[in-house]
Design a protein around this motif. Structure first.
Motif, PDB file in Angstrom:
ATOM      1  N   UNK A 221       0.845  -1.210   0.000  1.00  0.00           N
ATOM      2  CA  UNK A 221       0.000   0.000   0.000  1.00  0.00           C
ATOM      3  C   UNK A 221       0.873   1.250   0.000  1.00  0.00           C
ATOM      4  N   UNK A 222       0.333   2.302  -0.571  1.00  0.00           N
ATOM      5  CA  UNK A 222       1.092   3.543  -0.727  1.00  0.00           C
ATOM      6  C   UNK A 222       1.625   4.077   0.602  1.00  0.00           C
TER       7      UNK A 222
ATOM      8  N   UNK B 255      -1.651  -4.980  -4.379  1.00  0.00           N
ATOM      9  CA  UNK B 255      -1.115  -3.615  -4.448  1.00  0.00           C
ATOM     10  C   UNK B 255      -1.642  -2.703  -3.340  1.00  0.00           C
TER      11      UNK B 255
ATOM     12  N   UNK C  68       5.441   6.427  -1.719  1.00  0.00           N
ATOM     13  CA  UNK C  68       4.536   6.889  -2.778  1.00  0.00           C
ATOM     14  C   UNK C  68       5.097   6.496  -4.141  1.00  0.00           C
TER      15      UNK C  68
ATOM     16  N   UNK D  71       4.729   2.822  -4.744  1.00  0.00           N
ATOM     17  CA  UNK D  71       3.330   2.508  -5.055  1.00  0.00           C
ATOM     18  C   UNK D  71       3.029   2.842  -6.513  1.00  0.00           C
ATOM     19  N   UNK D  72       3.605   3.953  -6.990  1.00  0.00           N
ATOM     20  CA  UNK D  72       3.398   4.315  -8.402  1.00  0.00           C
ATOM     21  C   UNK D  72       4.112   3.322  -9.328  1.00  0.00           C
TER      22      UNK D  72
ATOM     23  N   UNK E 127       1.775   0.348  -9.396  1.00  0.00           N
ATOM     24  CA  UNK E 127       0.429   0.496  -9.961  1.00  0.00           C
ATOM     25  C   UNK E 127       0.410   1.212 -11.307  1.00  0.00           C
ATOM     26  N   UNK E 128       1.400   2.043 -11.539  1.00  0.00           N
ATOM     27  CA  UNK E 128       1.359   2.826 -12.785  1.00  0.00           C
ATOM     28  C   UNK E 128       2.491   2.449 -13.736  1.00  0.00           C
TER      29      UNK E 128
END
Lengths: 442, 303
Positions: free
Chosen positions: A209-210, A262, A406, A409-410, A413-414
């Motif tokens: 998790x972020x 995620x 952060x 997390x990106x 996920x991105x």
């Protein structure tokens, strides 16, 4: 260097025997005192609270506990420690608070208590405390400002400290002939092989998790894969080859992990393992006893425990909690007696038998503990490799940690380019460090 | 002469103590925050010990891409929750503004979600969105559709849905009260003139309710800008920064990063933004009130 510190403490406590012998009962002077302590809502402290009546019975010192969720506890302490006179006599602090509290001169240096023959227990055996924990949680002011070194001092004692081990499904691994991961290559191979051979089951459940969770997960792999956040001159090196490899490892683990991985925090990840949705879980030892509890786990008896796998080196995490005496406490000496009692060989074993995390090597070797908790032997072995420098405990860490989390997390996920993402973190980290004055002498 | 002057001053004298107390109670903390925003201030220091840094914190935020991203998330979140909640809340109020058996039970049921503590709402929705054991994915499983990573790929949508669930009742209850206080004579007159239900809603009910609806929307908007616990529990602001609204970033900056000065500056940016929105909505409200008054007068003339 820390060995030297511990030896000094042992020597001082031994020297204290003489003067201490004049008192029949070292607690007598403090009997009737009521200590107010601040503990987190955490399994270790729940266990500790069960043994506090024994302390009162033995010493006559009453203990009142103000127990709070740990983030709330930190908020409360931030306000409380800034007062001239504080409410707490003894506090538990989460590891990353160490730098903040010591930097703000809010914790007592423990040397003067260990030098005091009336207070220091000659049988305390400070050398038996787990080195990695003491270095990570207790010492500040030495090398890099948060590790042992010639200028370091002891500000707290580890209590409720944790390292990382690997929990894995013995039955699944045996069924498919997958070896117990001892190296990172084996770990990552197993993580992605499991979903292929056991459809519907993720390889490894991990935090992702972020924010703090993703940062924690990334750093968990960074140290064993040979990386660090900073070099010795405070240059961010998180974006070197080891950093990229650690981020790739985390991405592989999450991609091959259970559904929804995620957004997992530690509880979700542990729950995924306990409910059979993942074949591995690598995180703090604090979660492991839950896998053997039939009320919380569907995998009781099917779990094997192994050391955190080796990359270019072994390097399991160190973290959790320590206890210290606030500078503004009212009953500092009695608080030291409680601190000493809880972290003594006897206290540590009592708390461990109630389900707490040992802080002493001897506790892990105790036959009774090993009989009650079969995984204790593995935990004890892992502690030899507990790495106090896997995460820098410096005052500006909160901000850097959030940025790493952060960004990771990106990445997860991105699909950001890992090298580019880590270069960005390194650049921003340098700016934070510069602003905090870390490059003044360069 | 003296008596006239005394008469004019008397009300102010009576009001003065309360006004002074209110001014101190409201302005002191606000002033403290503004003063703190010009300092390099951390929680271990008193505000007096913190170094004065002028506009440094504001300039830092002005150039901080994470702050801009959080601001964007906040604006998107607030826009969608307020718009959707207004549409559903007012629609439900129009639907349930009638005297039928059991209607009061139904109304009470509708307002239950807003009585639940935000942390509980966050936990509840977090588990309903759970990837494998959550209600939504179990439902999708049961009808043969692929599972959705609610708090991953659709995190912002998911927290918006949770907020809509909890706070639509607030719009509903205020809209219903506004609806029930409308002059019945106006609606009666419209009915006699042959207006359909839809025409009554568009031309009579909504224009007359508008002042209340604007204040309601404003209250929700202010609240939506400050929502914290539900998002903290559901996503912790992630993945990435996709659900990190400003209130969460402010809280993190103060507690995790220990930068009270920057957090105060961020709060002031948020305050300025909300003040601008409030002033704009009050101006719109005044215009609507005048319009409603004209409509009222017209209806009374006709009836």
């Amino acid at each position: 260097m820390f060995k030297g510190l511990k030896t000094t403490a042992v020597g001082l406590t031994t020297a204290a025997i003489m003067a201490g012998a004049a008192y029949a009962n070292p607690y007598e002077e403090y009997a009737g005192t009521t200590l107010i302590v601040n503990f987190p809502a955490h399994p270790h402290y729940n266990a500790a609270m069960k043994v506090l009546p024994e302390f009162t019975k033995e010493t006559g010192i009453e203990v009142e506990v103000d127990q709070l969720p740990y983030l709330k506890m930190r908020e409360r302490q931030t306000l409380e420690l800034a007062q001239d006179e504080g409410e707490y006599d003894l506090i538990s602090y989460v590891v990353f608070s160490k730098a903040d509290y010591v930097f703000a001169d809010q914790l007592e240096n423990l040397a003067k208590y260990f030098m005091n023959p009336k207070l220091a227990d000659p049988n305390y055996d400070a050398g038996d405390l787990i080195d990695g924990y003491v270095e990570n949680i207790g010492v500040a002011g030495g090398f890099k400002g948060y590790l042992p070194g010639p200028t370091g001092s002891l500000f707290g004692i580890p209590f409720g400290s944790e390292t990382s081990v690997l929990a894995y499904r013995k039955d699944i691994f045996e069924k498919h002939g997958i070896p117990t991961p001892e190296t990172y290559d084996q770990l990552l191979d197993a993580a992605c092989k499991i979903p292929e051979v056991e459809p519907g089951m993720g390889g490894m459940a991990s935090r992702a998790a972020s924010g703090h969770q993703a940062s924690h997960a990334f750093l968990l792999h960074l140290a064993p894969l040979g990386g660090r956040v900073f070099d010795d001159a405070w240059n961010p090196i998180i974006n070197n080859a080891a950093g990229v490899e650690a981020a790739n490892a985390l991405k592989t683990i999450v991609d091959c992990g259970p559904e929804g991985a995620m957004s997992f925090g530690p509880s979700e990840a542990a729950n995924a393992f306990a409910t059979g949705q993942a074949a591995m879980f690598m995180d703090s030892i604090a979660f492991m006893p839950g896998f053997e509890d039939p009320e919380r786990s569907q995998v009781v008896g099917k779990v094997g425990y192994a050391m955190h796998p080796e990359g270019v080196r072994r390097g399991s995490q160190t973290g959790g909690f320590g206890i210290g005496i606030p500078k503004n406490a009212e009953n500092k000496e009695a608080a030291f007696l409680l601190m000493q009692w809880l972290t003594s060989k006897k206290g540590d074993l009592m708390v461990a038998m109630e389900g707490g995390n040992p802080s002493r090597f001897s506790t892990y070797q105790d036959a009774g503990l090993n009989e009650k908790y079969p995984f204790a032997a593995t935990f004890g072995e892992a502690l030899k490799f507990a790495d106090p420098d896997w995460r820098p405990i410096i005052p500006v860490w909160g901000k850097i940690n959030a940025d790493i989390g952060t960004t990771m997390s990106k990445v997860l996920t991105e699909d950001l380019d890992i090298q580019e993402a880590l270069d960005g973190v390194a650049e921003r980290t340098r700016a934070v460090m510069d602003d905090a004055g870390y490059y003044t002498w360069q | 002469m003296r008596t006239a002057m005394a008469n004019r001053l008397t009300p102010y004298m009576f009001m003065a103590p309360a006004a002074i107390i209110m001014a101190i109670a409201l302005m002191y903390p606000l002033g403290y925050m503004v003063w703190g925003s010009f300092r390099d201030w951390n929680p271990s220091q008193t505000i007096g010990e913190a170094e004065f840094v002028g506009l440094k914190n504001y300039i830092f935020l002005w150039n901080d891409p994470n702050f801009h991203e959080s601001l964007g998330v906040t604006l998107r979140f607030a826009f969608f929750v307020v718009t959707i909640e207004m549409i559903i809340g007012v629609g439900l109020a129009l639907l349930l503004d009638r005297e039928i058996r059991g209607i009061s039970v139904l109304r009470t049921m509708f307002i239950l979600p807003m009585m639940i503590a935000p942390v509980v709402v966050g936990l509840m929705w977090r588990y309903m969105y759970h990837p494998t054991v959550g209600t939504f994915n179990r439902f999708l499983d049961s009808i043969g559709l692929p599972r959705v990573d609610w708090l991953g790929d659709y995190a912002l949508t998911s927290v918006i849905i949770a907020d809509i669930w909890q706070w639509t009742p607030f719009i509903f209850i205020l809209s219903l009260a506004a609806l029930q206080s409308l002059p019945r004579s106006a609606l009666e007159a419209a009915r006699i003139d042959g207006a359909t239900g839809w025409q009554q809603i568009i031309h009579i009910k909504l224009p007359l309710m508008m002042p209340v609806l604007i204040v309601t929307a404003l209250l929700r908007l202010i609240d939506a800008f400050k929502v914290l616990e539900v998002i903290l529990v559901m996503t912790e602001g992630g993945p990435g920064l996709s659900t990190e609204i400003l209130a969460l970033r402010i809280s993190r900056t103060a507690t995790e990063f220990r930068e009270l000065g920057v957090a105060a500056a961020m709060s002031n940016y948020l305050l300025i933004l909300l003040l601008l929105l409030t002033v704009g909505m009050f101006a719109f409200n005044r215009w609507q009130e005048a319009r409603a008054a004209r409509l009222n007068a017209l209806v009374e003339e006709e009836s």
